[in-house]
Design a protein around this motif. Structure first.
Motif, PDB file in Angstrom:
ATOM      1  N   VAL A 148       0.764  -1.265   0.046  1.00 10.99           N
ATOM      2  CA  VAL A 148      -0.107  -0.025  -0.080  1.00 10.99           C
ATOM      3  C   VAL A 148       0.905   1.431  -0.097  1.00 10.99           C
ATOM      4  CG1 VAL A 148      -2.030  -1.226   1.249  1.00 10.99           C
ATOM      5  CG2 VAL A 148      -0.116   0.087   2.465  1.00 10.99           C
ATOM      6  N   GLY A 149       2.020   1.316   0.564  1.00 13.32           N
ATOM      7  CA  GLY A 149       2.902   2.359   0.771  1.00 13.32           C
ATOM      8  C   GLY A 149       2.375   3.530   1.655  1.00 13.32           C
ATOM      9  N   THR A 150       2.949   3.821   2.697  1.00 15.46           N
ATOM     10  CA  THR A 150       2.516   4.731   3.670  1.00 15.46           C
ATOM     11  C   THR A 150       3.575   5.875   4.048  1.00 15.46           C
ATOM     12  OG1 THR A 150       3.456   3.477   5.828  1.00 15.46           O
ATOM     13  CG2 THR A 150       1.050   2.744   4.621  1.00 15.46           C
ATOM     14  N   GLN A 151       2.845   6.738   4.821  1.00 25.63           N
ATOM     15  CA  GLN A 151       3.626   7.770   5.296  1.00 25.63           C
ATOM     16  C   GLN A 151       4.838   7.232   6.124  1.00 25.63           C
ATOM     17  OE1 GLN A 151       0.390   7.363   5.511  1.00 25.63           O
ATOM     18  NE2 GLN A 151      -0.835   9.503   5.557  1.00 25.63           N
ATOM     19  N   TYR A 152       6.028   8.139   5.990  1.00 27.81           N
ATOM     20  CA  TYR A 152       7.299   7.643   6.760  1.00 27.81           C
ATOM     21  C   TYR A 152       7.956   6.532   6.168  1.00 27.81           C
ATOM     22  CZ  TYR A 152       5.258  11.413  10.024  1.00 27.81           C
ATOM     23  OH  TYR A 152       4.847  12.513  10.545  1.00 27.81           O
ATOM     24  N   ARG A 153       7.605   5.742   5.278  1.00 24.29           N
ATOM     25  CA  ARG A 153       8.223   4.702   5.036  1.00 24.29           C
ATOM     26  C   ARG A 153       8.343   4.347   3.404  1.00 24.29           C
ATOM     27  NH1 ARG A 153       4.641   4.147   9.038  1.00 24.29           N
ATOM     28  NH2 ARG A 153       4.862   2.741  10.822  1.00 24.29           N
ATOM     29  N   GLY A 154       8.640   5.486   3.048  1.00 22.54           N
ATOM     30  CA  GLY A 154       8.823   5.792   1.468  1.00 22.54           C
ATOM     31  C   GLY A 154       9.564   4.741   0.784  1.00 22.54           C
TER      32      GLY A 154
END
Length: 267
Positions: A148-154
């Motif tokens: 999914v891709g999330t904030q803080y984990r690019g």
């Protein structure tokens, strides 16, 4: 209890000094597997080994997976001391807790070196051993963040996604040789992954996320993972309701998933 499907299988686990790797080692050792345990910290590997069923039959191979010479030496040691390999579980990895705009290029490279390049190199190096008896099993520990891709984990999300797609290619290319390839996508699991996660400048975060602290245990994860692997599952999502829902929506409606991620509160 000994499981006939695993009994005496030689299973190599990287990142075995704690967390998910340690829990998988306990689960598989209890089922009768003969383990090869790797991580950088020998004293922690010794602690894990001492706690396992049939502890004397397991082999410790301290290893930094980003060191190509050390990987070659580890393959040689398995060949000489055991003579074969049935499963490889690529569990070693490092997470991230930094906004894209705060992350240096060197931190990006470190994440990809550990979470992608080192893992595909180790897997490629182990293929002759895995294929020697007509096929083995490779397991990659990816992440729901890689779906999914999330904030803080690019960059972490990108590396885990790359690992997933490389696994798909490996599965297709070597299916006729009998190689099984499974990818596991954990959601939040209560381990030290957030403490060790890299901030933008490459230093460790040093604290546990609230979501991590309240997540499923590594032991519960390991039990679900091994059960799914023994059923022959190749695409395995393990997590809470939100993570499982996110993984499902990412496949059915990417646009809706983008909105869900944008409105979520993660750290």
């Amino acid at each position: 209890m000994i499981n006939p499907a695993i009994h005496n299988k030689v299973i190599w686990i990287t990142g075995a000094s704690g967390g998910i790797g340690e829990a998988l080692a306990r689960e598989l050792a209890a089922d009768g597997a003969r383990l090869v345990l790797s991580a950088r910290r020998l004293h922690e590997l010794e602690r894990v080994k001492a706690s396992l069923a049939n502890s004397q039959q397991h082999l410790l191979l301290p290893l930094d997976i980003t060191d190509v010479n050390a990987v070659s030496a580890a393959i040689a040691a398995i060949t000489q001391q055991i003579g074969g390999l049935d499963w490889l579980i690529n569990n070693a990895g490092i997470s991230q807790r930094a906004l894209i705009t705060d992350t240096t290029a060197q931190t990006d490279r470190t994440l990809f070196d550990v979470d992608y390049f080192a893992q595909i190199h180790l897997t490629r190096s182990a293929l002759p051993l895995l294929l020697a008896d007509g096929g083995g099993k490779v397991v990659f520990i990816s992440s729901v963040a890689g779906l999914v891709g999330t904030q803080y984990r690019g960059s972490y999300s990108a590396a885990k996604a790359a690992l997933h797609l490389w696994a798909n290619s490996l599965r297709a290319e070597l299916f006729d040789k009998g190689l099984q390839v499974a990818t596991i996508f954990p959601g939040f699991v209560k381990t030290d992954v957030s403490r060790n996660a890299l901030t933008g400048d490459g230093s460790a975060l040093g604290s546990m996320d609230d979501a991590q602290a309240n997540a499923m245990t590594a032991e519960a994860f390991a039990e679900k993972a091994v059960k799914a692997l023994l059923k022959g599952k190749n695409y395995i999502v393990i997590g809470g309701l939100k993570e499982r829902l996110g993984a499902l929506v990412s496949r059915l409606s990417p646009e809706l998933m983008y909105k869900m991620v944008r409105n979520s509160k993660v750290r």
